[in-house]
Design a protein around this motif. Structure first.
Motif, PDB file in Angstrom:
ATOM      1  N   ILE A  26       0.838  -1.194   0.000  1.00 30.52           N
ATOM      2  CA  ILE A  26       0.000   0.000   0.000  1.00 30.52           C
ATOM      3  C   ILE A  26       0.880   1.254   0.000  1.00 30.52           C
ATOM      4  CG2 ILE A  26      -1.681   1.325   1.348  1.00 30.52           C
ATOM      5  CD1 ILE A  26      -2.851  -1.095  -0.086  1.00 30.52           C
ATOM      6  N   SER A  27       1.952   1.247   0.777  1.00 30.45           N
ATOM      7  CA  SER A  27       2.869   2.390   0.804  1.00 30.45           C
ATOM      8  C   SER A  27       3.565   2.573  -0.532  1.00 30.45           C
ATOM      9  CB  SER A  27       3.906   2.217   1.911  1.00 30.45           C
ATOM     10  OG  SER A  27       3.282   2.242   3.167  1.00 30.45           O
ATOM     11  N   MET A  28       3.895   1.469  -1.185  1.00 27.69           N
ATOM     12  CA  MET A  28       4.504   1.565  -2.509  1.00 27.69           C
ATOM     13  C   MET A  28       3.513   2.152  -3.523  1.00 27.69           C
ATOM     14  SD  MET A  28       6.641  -2.004  -2.590  1.00 27.69           S
ATOM     15  CE  MET A  28       7.204  -1.814  -4.268  1.00 27.69           C
ATOM     16  N   ALA A  29       2.274   1.719  -3.445  1.00 29.86           N
ATOM     17  CA  ALA A  29       1.248   2.281  -4.332  1.00 29.86           C
ATOM     18  C   ALA A  29       1.069   3.765  -4.050  1.00 29.86           C
ATOM     19  CB  ALA A  29      -0.074   1.534  -4.136  1.00 29.86           C
ATOM     20  N   ASN A  30       1.131   4.151  -2.788  1.00 28.68           N
ATOM     21  CA  ASN A  30       1.035   5.561  -2.421  1.00 28.68           C
ATOM     22  C   ASN A  30       2.178   6.359  -3.041  1.00 28.68           C
ATOM     23  OD1 ASN A  30       0.271   7.947  -1.164  1.00 28.68           O
ATOM     24  ND2 ASN A  30       1.228   7.409   0.767  1.00 28.68           N
ATOM     25  N   ALA A  31       3.397   5.825  -2.991  1.00 27.24           N
ATOM     26  CA  ALA A  31       4.554   6.514  -3.571  1.00 27.24           C
ATOM     27  C   ALA A  31       4.386   6.674  -5.080  1.00 27.24           C
ATOM     28  CB  ALA A  31       5.833   5.749  -3.254  1.00 27.24           C
ATOM     29  N   ILE A 140      12.291   4.412  -0.260  1.00 31.47           N
ATOM     30  CA  ILE A 140      12.872   3.342  -1.076  1.00 31.47           C
ATOM     31  C   ILE A 140      12.171   3.244  -2.425  1.00 31.47           C
ATOM     32  CG2 ILE A 140      13.169   0.832  -1.222  1.00 31.47           C
ATOM     33  CD1 ILE A 140      13.642   0.938   1.851  1.00 31.47           C
ATOM     34  N   THR A 141      10.843   3.337  -2.427  1.00 29.51           N
ATOM     35  CA  THR A 141      10.100   3.261  -3.679  1.00 29.51           C
ATOM     36  C   THR A 141      10.434   4.432  -4.588  1.00 29.51           C
ATOM     37  OG1 THR A 141       8.301   2.142  -2.528  1.00 29.51           O
ATOM     38  CG2 THR A 141       7.792   3.067  -4.681  1.00 29.51           C
ATOM     39  N   LEU A 142      10.540   5.623  -4.030  1.00 28.54           N
ATOM     40  CA  LEU A 142      10.866   6.781  -4.861  1.00 28.54           C
ATOM     41  C   LEU A 142      12.288   6.700  -5.408  1.00 28.54           C
ATOM     42  CD1 LEU A 142       9.114   9.669  -2.914  1.00 28.54           C
ATOM     43  CD2 LEU A 142       8.383   8.534  -5.003  1.00 28.54           C
ATOM     44  N   ILE A 143      13.216   6.177  -4.625  1.00 25.78           N
ATOM     45  CA  ILE A 143      14.582   5.989  -5.122  1.00 25.78           C
ATOM     46  C   ILE A 143      14.583   4.997  -6.277  1.00 25.78           C
ATOM     47  CG2 ILE A 143      16.840   5.000  -4.545  1.00 25.78           C
ATOM     48  CD1 ILE A 143      16.469   6.271  -1.736  1.00 25.78           C
ATOM     49  N   LEU A 144      13.891   3.865  -6.098  1.00 29.85           N
ATOM     50  CA  LEU A 144      13.821   2.873  -7.172  1.00 29.85           C
ATOM     51  C   LEU A 144      13.110   3.436  -8.395  1.00 29.85           C
ATOM     52  CD1 LEU A 144      13.027  -0.351  -5.110  1.00 29.85           C
ATOM     53  CD2 LEU A 144      15.204   0.314  -6.164  1.00 29.85           C
TER      54      LEU A 144
END
Length: 150
Positions: A26-31, A140-144
């Motif tokens: 869910i946090s990754m989807a938010n990012a 982490i998601t934004l860096i990736l």
């Protein structure tokens, strides 16, 4: 709107520690939604600012800066604000209550009475843990995302 929807899904995931992977997803989807909204808005802000028809170039640039900064602040930090301040009030049942077993392991005593202050500290620790998880996943998601976008 998306932080509220994602927050309610994250609430379901935070009830049980087994769903930690779901909370991370869910946090990754938010990012990713943050990046999508940034892309849409930053392409639209020029048109909005032109539509206002400012007399001076300085006014035009100042309004452009204000629009971009305010949008990015709200877009980027709304989910963290929701988790830290709104969710504990609206969804108090999404946090476990401290039980005698949870606190007796910390102090080593057999008979521990759980006070209201202990309950609040226990809840605050859960909120901070959720904020840490969300913030780490966002970073982490934004860096990736930035790496793969190149």
């Amino acid at each position: 709107l998306s932080p509220v929807c994602l927050g309610s899904l994250r609430r379901a995931a935070s009830i049980n520690a087994e769903y930690m992977g779901f909370a991370i997803m869910i946090s990754m989807a938010n990012a990713l939604l943050i990046q999508a909204y940034n892309f849409i808005y930053l392409n639209m802000v020029d048109w909005l600012n032109d539509w206002e028809n400012h007399r001076l170039q300085l006014e035009y640039e100042n309004q452009m800066i204000v629009k971009k900064i305010v949008f990015q602040l709200v877009n980027s930090f709304a989910s963290l604000f929701f988790i830290g301040f709104i969710k504990p009030v609206i969804f108090p049942g999404s946090y476990k209550l401290a039980e005698d077993d949870d606190l007796s392991g910390e102090s080593g005593e057999e008979d521990v009475v759980v006070t209201e202050e202990d309950q609040q500290n226990y809840k605050n620790n859960q909120i901070l843990s959720e904020l840490q998880l969300t913030l780490a996943t966002l970073f982490i998601t934004l860096i990736l995302y930035k790496i793969f976008r190149r």
